[in-house]
Design an enzyme around this catalytic site. Sequence first.
Site, PDB file in Angstrom:
ATOM      1  N   TYR B 163      12.379 -33.202  28.980  1.00 39.40           N
ATOM      2  CA  TYR B 163      13.151 -32.163  28.123  1.00 39.40           C
ATOM      3  C   TYR B 163      14.137 -31.271  28.934  1.00 39.40           C
ATOM      4  O   TYR B 163      15.255 -31.438  28.215  1.00 39.40           O
ATOM      5  CB  TYR B 163      12.137 -31.186  27.410  1.00 39.40           C
ATOM      6  N   ASP B 187      11.132 -19.855  29.091  1.00 39.28           N
ATOM      7  CA  ASP B 187       9.985 -20.635  29.903  1.00 39.28           C
ATOM      8  C   ASP B 187      10.633 -20.705  31.320  1.00 39.28           C
ATOM      9  O   ASP B 187       9.857 -20.930  32.299  1.00 39.28           O
ATOM     10  CB  ASP B 187       9.510 -21.826  29.430  1.00 39.28           C
ATOM     11  N   ASP B 242      19.338  -9.841  22.434  1.00 37.83           N
ATOM     12  CA  ASP B 242      19.787 -10.830  21.452  1.00 37.83           C
ATOM     13  C   ASP B 242      21.212 -11.205  21.760  1.00 37.83           C
ATOM     14  O   ASP B 242      21.950 -10.649  22.064  1.00 37.83           O
ATOM     15  CB  ASP B 242      19.989  -9.984  20.182  1.00 37.83           C
ATOM     16  N   CYS B 243      21.391 -12.714  21.508  1.00 33.81           N
ATOM     17  CA  CYS B 243      22.477 -13.593  22.208  1.00 33.81           C
ATOM     18  C   CYS B 243      23.665 -13.227  21.378  1.00 33.81           C
ATOM     19  O   CYS B 243      24.723 -13.370  21.714  1.00 33.81           O
ATOM     20  CB  CYS B 243      22.156 -15.000  22.245  1.00 33.81           C
ATOM     21  N   ASP B 263      19.092 -23.264  24.022  1.00 33.25           N
ATOM     22  CA  ASP B 263      17.528 -23.419  24.179  1.00 33.25           C
ATOM     23  C   ASP B 263      16.736 -22.587  23.004  1.00 33.25           C
ATOM     24  O   ASP B 263      15.759 -22.221  23.364  1.00 33.25           O
ATOM     25  CB  ASP B 263      16.954 -23.651  25.525  1.00 33.25           C
TER      26      ASP B 263
END
Lengths: 350, 350
Positions: B163, B187, B242-243, B263
């Site tokens: 991935y 992650d 927050d992007c 992602d």
Amino acid sequence: LAVLFDSASTVPDLLSIFHEQEMTETVHETNGHGYLATFVGKNGRFVILRVHSHGLVTIDLQCYEEDNISQLDNLLNALETKLKALLNGNITRIKRLPALIRGAKVDRYWPTADGRLIEYDIDGVVYEEDSAYQNIKILHSQQFGNILVLNGDVNLAESDLAYTQAIMGSGKEDYAGKEVLILGGGDGGILAEVVKQKPKMITMVEISFIKVIDGCKMHMRKTCGDILDNLKGDCYQILVEDCVPVLKKYVKEGRMFDYIINDLTAVPISTEPEEDSTWEFLRLILDLSIKVLHPSGKYFTQGNSVNLSEALTLYEEQLGKLSCPVDFSKEVVCVPSYLELWVFYTIWKK
Amino acid sequence: LAVLFDSASTVPDLLSIFHEQEMTETVHETNGHGYLATFVGKNGRFVILRVHSHGLVTIDLQCYEEDNISQLDNLLNALETKLKALLNGNITRIKRLPALIRGAKVDRYWPTADGRLIEYDIDGVVYEEDSAYQNIKILHSQQFGNILVLNGDVNLAESDLAYTQAIMGSGKEDYAGKEVLILGGGDGGILAEVVKQKPKMITMVEISFIKVIDGCKMHMRKTCGDILDNLKGDCYQILVEDCVPVLKKYVKEGRMFDYIINDLTAVPISTEPEEDSTWEFLRLILDLSIKVLHPSGKYFTQGNSVNLSEALTLYEEQLGKLSCPVDFSKEVVCVPSYLELWVFYTIWKK
């Protein structure tokens, strides 16, 4: 639908939902194993409601394919909403599983080697034949392409170049000018890939070839290309024979191969080899193969699901019992259509 | 157990098997939808026998985990043997499915994005927390290692380097000396891999970081290494934000990135974008991202299950609606723990 919760006595409120659906209720005596009722509705609908004594509610809904699915979804939604309201704050987990489809034209359930329930995206049967040795199916999967299934085991899909690459040594070998022996491999995948590397000669020995070849050369062309269209080519020959007498003959003749690729049926899952002659047979083939393996040659084979550690250990024990001592290494590979990780072995003479 | 056969009237002979087990029988009225009987036995055992009008027999056997499984196997074997004898030559197919386990401590059923029933080899819950944004679970799989599950979706397992490699451009990119922006990626897998290539600077913007980091830095170390131990390193910084406002600020500042890796959560599966603001949100992020993408830069993102062609098409339609025109390519990748093939996108400015 399965709900895990901390307090019971919610049954009467749930029943009202089934009564609204005009379903016929039967309450069954369970001798202390919780509350169990069944409901028969229109269109052959059938519901099993169990309130288990340890705080689990299970609701099974059976229906026919042609039934009104959105109506049934609404029923399940209503049950879920009611349960959430009744058990407010006491639900540990709530889970609705996709429907199990039984008796359909196409069987989508092909459990893994380690026995897990798996639904494939299979939408058609492309080929089905019985040979003297096995049942041969080619099924179409939306994502994996055509899949060869032998005696109910997923063997290889058109998506599975990773299998072929793994059993050829994961790209670390050079087959150019080499003598290669393939045992099994009836789908033609290994043969097609090794041929590309211009070996001196490939001999492939496959017993149940005819029915497999018919299917694979028609329906697995992404795997085998046109290699199965002829039993002989510039640098390969296919012997439609039992490999054991062929190997015995090669031993007698003192033949040597640089690479031997064993693509015969999988390691048997039985963990009681003394009651099963399959291990004996496997060891016989291994022993004969190692005898015709060049001292600097390599023997490749697939093993089993990485989860079947007992079967893998038993296989490795066989490797210690050969007349010619060997070493081995193993690799865990993801073969797309298998839906479980698979072990491949490399074996060489000590 | 499901049997497909050509002739009926086999019921009485089957019943004798249940009677031998001293099970209490109830025959239900189905209004023309075949024969339906239920049987309650000892230990809370419950059997549903249906002989459907189109030549299908289904037998469901429910039991408790602590029941005598070999006794139940014998019961199913007896039923199968009897059916084979009764319908000799008329059975098209006979199939026994692995047991569905409900209410267990560990839930093993995590359906694929395309809605198929899949049983994982999960044997433990390693971590479970709720953040303001999602339910975060880390489950242990025998073959895949620890698996991060966000809101019930399998996100990434320790086995899934494929991935991370795919969303980094499948090994065809050189990140050395580059400016990199990662959206999401809590992650730590992408961050850990990109860092190895010595980029100039990586900025990672992850909103729901704290609960995810706690879990991943403890239990997904094969994926993230020690990269999550600090929010800042020689060539990276993690912004727990927050992007969207971050991207807006970068646009205003005229910032440019050589690589942007999105992602964030998966493409929503909804196929009615006009009723769903998720597509608007997705497009907003895409639009802002493309504005801060260097003219020769690349934007990578995951798409969806290869089987969800409608959702993929909708996503591709969004790409045609951006304020800055883009081209794209896609790749289908096998991510081991997903148990379905997954589409990844590469997007660049025209």
